[in-house]
Design a protein around this motif. Sequence first.
Motif: not given
Length: 332
Positions: A245-251
Amino acid sequence: MTTTRSAVALGVLAGLTAAVVRRARTISAVAPELRQPDLWLPLSIGSRLELAVGRRTFGARVTEPVAGVTVTRSDVPGGQDVFGYEPAERTGGALLWIHGGGTVLGRPEGDSELCSRMARDLGIVVVNARYRLAPEHPFPAALDDLLAALRDLHARAAELGVDPARIAVGGASAGGGLAAAVAQRATDEGVPVAFQLLVHPMLDDRTVLRRGTPGRGRLVWTPRSNRWAWTAYLGHEPRADERRPYAAPARRLDLSGLPPAWIGVGDLDLFHDEDVAYARRLEAAGVPVDLHVERGMYHAAELELQTTVASMKAFQQRVFAALGAAVGSRAA
């Protein structure tokens, strides 16, 4: 031998000519007032050596704060240091600002002029945070530092004259992507965020995996730089499956309940498609969002041209106006 050398020379000349023609075609799409000489330089980051050069040039950039603002520096428990910009007259609002640089370069001192101007013009307290850079410190190091800075801002709200319900997060480029991640994690952890100010944000590592849109991402921040930076930040090459979670916001699948947002991006920016898609998903999830797409603008054009080019001054005024409407009482 002479014939071979001539053939090689002609081949090199033909290659250079083709490259110049391609570059001219790319620059022709840029708004005329934004066509700067340095756009002819095919700069990118794709190695440790190029990163070192970038850190000594752009990454070492320092700006001076404007007059009329008190500047302080303080250490954050569990994080890095931050610079605070306090205006003489306050509205009670505040902003945690996050600098750009692809998560691999840059420092808060480069945004001192911008942050102090936000503080002065909008009457808000601005906290300009330092965070650990990749690849030396991959995810979640930067996010941990920034959450610590946000929690510290809340803890010091009373002494700073800040209303805890009027604290925004914002940033540009990688800083915008980190701001979006901060907003997501803060929402999940119950740390209030009133607004997210996302200036051409770096949101989606999957852009590396997609075929590029013709005409986009050829200036300033390129697919090559993007791949290298995301790999440095994630600790591995971008791939279809990223479960953290939160590694890439768009995911993030569920965007409901996130703070209202302003997103601004140029239509020649590599991040254009991912930013527009994120704005539409926020809107579909019931999150108020204001999206502005600037025609003929490449990535971060406003950084150097906001005081000399009318369109970039207007772009920056949109940023200030959105922030002022959200947490201040007046806009620039």
